[in-house]
Scaffold this motif. Sequence first.
Motif, PDB file in Angstrom:
ATOM      1  N   GLU A 245     109.152  54.272   9.111  1.00 22.50           N
ATOM      2  CA  GLU A 245     110.196  54.284  10.126  1.00 22.50           C
ATOM      3  C   GLU A 245     111.405  53.522   9.587  1.00 22.50           C
ATOM      4  OE1 GLU A 245     108.610  53.815  14.362  1.00 22.50           O
ATOM      5  OE2 GLU A 245     107.000  52.883  13.187  1.00 22.50           O
ATOM      6  N   TYR A 246     112.584  53.957   9.986  1.00 23.22           N
ATOM      7  CA  TYR A 246     113.777  53.227   9.554  1.00 23.22           C
ATOM      8  C   TYR A 246     114.863  53.285  10.630  1.00 23.22           C
ATOM      9  CZ  TYR A 246     115.560  57.852   8.019  1.00 23.22           C
ATOM     10  OH  TYR A 246     115.964  59.162   7.949  1.00 23.22           O
ATOM     11  N   LEU A 247     115.724  52.292  10.567  1.00 24.49           N
ATOM     12  CA  LEU A 247     116.823  52.161  11.517  1.00 24.49           C
ATOM     13  C   LEU A 247     117.993  51.542  10.779  1.00 24.49           C
ATOM     14  CD1 LEU A 247     117.806  52.307  14.526  1.00 24.49           C
ATOM     15  CD2 LEU A 247     117.016  49.939  14.746  1.00 24.49           C
ATOM     16  N   LEU A 279     126.715  51.485   5.820  1.00 22.12           N
ATOM     17  CA  LEU A 279     125.562  51.238   6.683  1.00 22.12           C
ATOM     18  C   LEU A 279     124.641  50.197   6.067  1.00 22.12           C
ATOM     19  CD1 LEU A 279     124.661  54.998   7.286  1.00 22.12           C
ATOM     20  CD2 LEU A 279     126.025  53.561   8.802  1.00 22.12           C
ATOM     21  N   SER A 280     123.959  49.465   6.918  1.00 20.62           N
ATOM     22  CA  SER A 280     122.865  48.598   6.489  1.00 20.62           C
ATOM     23  C   SER A 280     121.682  48.860   7.411  1.00 20.62           C
ATOM     24  CB  SER A 280     123.261  47.125   6.540  1.00 20.62           C
ATOM     25  OG  SER A 280     123.565  46.731   7.864  1.00 20.62           O
ATOM     26  N   GLY A 281     120.466  48.752   6.855  1.00 20.55           N
ATOM     27  CA  GLY A 281     119.312  49.076   7.672  1.00 20.55           C
ATOM     28  C   GLY A 281     118.018  48.554   7.082  1.00 20.55           C
ATOM     29  N   THR A 282     116.932  48.885   7.756  1.00 19.11           N
ATOM     30  CA  THR A 282     115.592  48.442   7.373  1.00 19.11           C
ATOM     31  C   THR A 282     114.635  49.630   7.428  1.00 19.11           C
ATOM     32  OG1 THR A 282     115.972  46.213   8.236  1.00 19.11           O
ATOM     33  CG2 THR A 282     113.693  46.887   7.923  1.00 19.11           C
ATOM     34  N   ARG A 283     113.790  49.718   6.404  1.00 19.82           N
ATOM     35  CA  ARG A 283     112.785  50.774   6.331  1.00 19.82           C
ATOM     36  C   ARG A 283     111.418  50.113   6.214  1.00 19.82           C
ATOM     37  NH1 ARG A 283     113.626  56.178   4.319  1.00 19.82           N
ATOM     38  NH2 ARG A 283     111.655  57.262   3.931  1.00 19.82           N
ATOM     39  N   VAL A 284     110.473  50.527   7.070  1.00 14.74           N
ATOM     40  CA  VAL A 284     109.138  49.928   7.111  1.00 14.74           C
ATOM     41  C   VAL A 284     108.114  50.981   6.739  1.00 14.74           C
ATOM     42  CG1 VAL A 284     107.416  48.765   8.534  1.00 14.74           C
ATOM     43  CG2 VAL A 284     109.843  48.287   8.892  1.00 14.74           C
ATOM     44  N   ASN A 285     107.271  50.651   5.760  1.00  8.63           N
ATOM     45  CA  ASN A 285     106.164  51.519   5.377  1.00  8.63           C
ATOM     46  C   ASN A 285     104.938  51.088   6.172  1.00  8.63           C
ATOM     47  OD1 ASN A 285     103.843  52.613   3.978  1.00  8.63           O
ATOM     48  ND2 ASN A 285     105.208  53.051   2.253  1.00  8.63           N
ATOM     49  N   ASN A 286     104.526  51.908   7.120  1.00  9.83           N
ATOM     50  CA  ASN A 286     103.403  51.555   7.987  1.00  9.83           C
ATOM     51  C   ASN A 286     102.058  51.621   7.274  1.00  9.83           C
ATOM     52  OD1 ASN A 286     105.164  51.241  10.188  1.00  9.83           O
ATOM     53  ND2 ASN A 286     105.067  53.421  10.655  1.00  9.83           N
ATOM     54  N   THR A 287     102.020  52.213   6.078  1.00 11.57           N
ATOM     55  CA  THR A 287     100.766  52.341   5.344  1.00 11.57           C
ATOM     56  C   THR A 287     100.437  51.084   4.551  1.00 11.57           C
ATOM     57  OG1 THR A 287     101.125  54.738   5.167  1.00 11.57           O
ATOM     58  CG2 THR A 287      99.510  53.747   3.674  1.00 11.57           C
ATOM     59  N   THR A 291     108.433  46.348   3.463  1.00 13.27           N
ATOM     60  CA  THR A 291     109.693  46.476   4.193  1.00 13.27           C
ATOM     61  C   THR A 291     110.837  46.478   3.192  1.00 13.27           C
ATOM     62  OG1 THR A 291     108.814  45.328   6.141  1.00 13.27           O
ATOM     63  CG2 THR A 291     111.201  45.446   5.921  1.00 13.27           C
ATOM     64  N   THR A 292     111.751  47.427   3.351  1.00 11.13           N
ATOM     65  CA  THR A 292     112.915  47.524   2.481  1.00 11.13           C
ATOM     66  C   THR A 292     114.182  47.329   3.304  1.00 11.13           C
ATOM     67  OG1 THR A 292     111.795  49.067   0.983  1.00 11.13           O
ATOM     68  CG2 THR A 292     114.194  48.978   0.868  1.00 11.13           C
ATOM     69  N   HIS A 293     114.993  46.357   2.915  1.00 14.07           N
ATOM     70  CA  HIS A 293     116.310  46.159   3.517  1.00 14.07           C
ATOM     71  C   HIS A 293     117.336  46.796   2.576  1.00 14.07           C
ATOM     72  CE1 HIS A 293     114.519  43.423   6.396  1.00 14.07           C
ATOM     73  NE2 HIS A 293     113.972  42.748   5.398  1.00 14.07           N
ATOM     74  N   TYR A 387     110.060  44.065   0.160  1.00 11.34           N
ATOM     75  CA  TYR A 387     109.144  42.932   0.308  1.00 11.34           C
ATOM     76  C   TYR A 387     107.786  43.467   0.750  1.00 11.34           C
ATOM     77  CZ  TYR A 387     113.542  40.279   0.500  1.00 11.34           C
ATOM     78  OH  TYR A 387     114.778  39.748   0.228  1.00 11.34           O
ATOM     79  N   ASP A 388     106.708  42.730   0.359  1.00 12.34           N
ATOM     80  CA  ASP A 388     105.389  43.125   0.826  1.00 12.34           C
ATOM     81  C   ASP A 388     105.138  42.591   2.231  1.00 12.34           C
ATOM     82  OD1 ASP A 388     104.688  40.437   0.595  1.00 12.34           O
ATOM     83  OD2 ASP A 388     103.584  40.701  -1.276  1.00 12.34           O
TER      84      ASP A 388
END
Length: 537
Positions: A245-247, A279-287, A291-293, A387-388
């Motif tokens: 997911e990302y925003l 743009l700036s945002g955050t992406r989260v790998n649910n697996t 997390t990537t900023h 980041y982990d």
Amino acid sequence: MTAVRKWIRGAAARTAGRRDAGEGPLGYVVVALLCALLAVAVALSGVSGRVVSDIAAAVCRIGEMARLVPDCRSQDRDDREQARRDPDEPTTGCVPSMESHYLEETVGIPVRYVDVRTNSRGTLQLVERVGPDGRRTWEIVDFTWGEGGVGTPDGLRAGPVGGGVWGGLSITNGKVYGGFTDEREARRFFDDLRRHRIGDDIKFTLRTNPITGGFVWLGSRLPWIGDDIDEFMGGSEPDRAPTEEYLDGGLTGGFRADLDLNLGPAKLKLPFKGRGWLLSGTRVNNTNGQTTHYFTQRGEFEAAVQIDVSRLLRTLPASVRRQVQQGLDEGVDVLLDMIERQLRREYGNGFVLLPDQRAQMKAQIKLNPSVGFNYKHRGGTQWGVTYDRDGNIVGISQVQNGQDIVYVRADGKFAGQNGIGDKGQLTAGGQWILFAQRTVTQKNLDYSSAEDRAVIDRYLRDGDTDAVEQAWEKGAGTMSRLTYDNTGDTAKLEGRGSTPRRRLGFIEIGRETERHSLQSAHYYKEGQGWVPWQRCR
């Protein structure tokens, strides 16, 4: 050693038999540990590596039976793949193909000296990936953006030149549904989601436009009927958890201009437009919990040449003009049929345009066709820090995107009987890709590497992007470059209204389908430059 292997295989068989007989997992663990101790003892005794490998494989299979490891054969294959892999080869997933569909709408509302401008786009992508182990998987990307801002009044002109500028804020919400190992299953999911999300222009506009979207959201939260409203409007989520997911959000702006040229019997129009995002945002790998900023800057520019065909038609002999006009009238009938079918889908089969209504509508409009070519360039750069799940740095990445597209286009302008712009006009058109190419370059630095770690620390401490670029130029980290051939088409509909005393605003709706097929894949190998990336094919 043959006896040892027989004993281990016998232990495996006995373990499997006990499992079938219903013995608990503790027994499996005991047998597995005994085998592991035996393997260690044999390894320390100095026997050949082949024997040790056989023992390790047998022990792994016992662990598989005891459900301590998931798949020994997969592990063996992964170990062999890792041993063969070039250390300069990227471990990121490669994308051999992608299919993209989007629906976009823009609404302009005039207020005194400016236009309030709102925009939203829904995009769905079917992405094929090849992982580090060579396995192919598919994922579906579902994202929607919304924009709000102000711009100069629509329709500003100074002689043959017209145009304006606008600026505002943008926000994007996206989800990725990955893990599909069967392409047919992935496509079924993709097609169902596409029909649900962007299948209907009116519902999409009401759900995603910043002005009306809030009311739809409130309606979806009503007791008893909220879920039905959400389902009907295309906002309900699929029965599958997203893998990512990302925003993101930030600034957006653009411009639009056109130049009219009268060249004897021909009339040329040269439109230009462009827009950009910061743009700036955050992406989260649910697996895996990473997390990537990220920070993104991207933009697109478009230029076109349009020839007013109606102007040329007036130079033809009267008999030819009558035949052409008859063909144009038939084209208007086709458009009215399309409108009638759409309204029947919305309001039922009882909706019919009567012959008198059709004649009245045809008498009030005239068609001004035009043809031409479009050139579009898209480009952007994204920097990311990953980041982990515990907040430790994994690495940094840079992704550069560049795309050039040449379209052939055809437009039909339907205007009021008293002339274009008197009361309003409707323009429908399409674009078809003649040539397109897209290049994606990805660069990564790994924090577990001592060489990369020093560069990453400097970047995080000082924001020194030049040092990172220089490190990549010297061969640090990994780099890949993918080039795609693109095919697709675009359909657009624009409506503008005005009276001699006031502006009535505008609405633009566009749909696009685009397919990306891999032409070439390379990665950077120190001392050799860009070499073919065989795994990506």
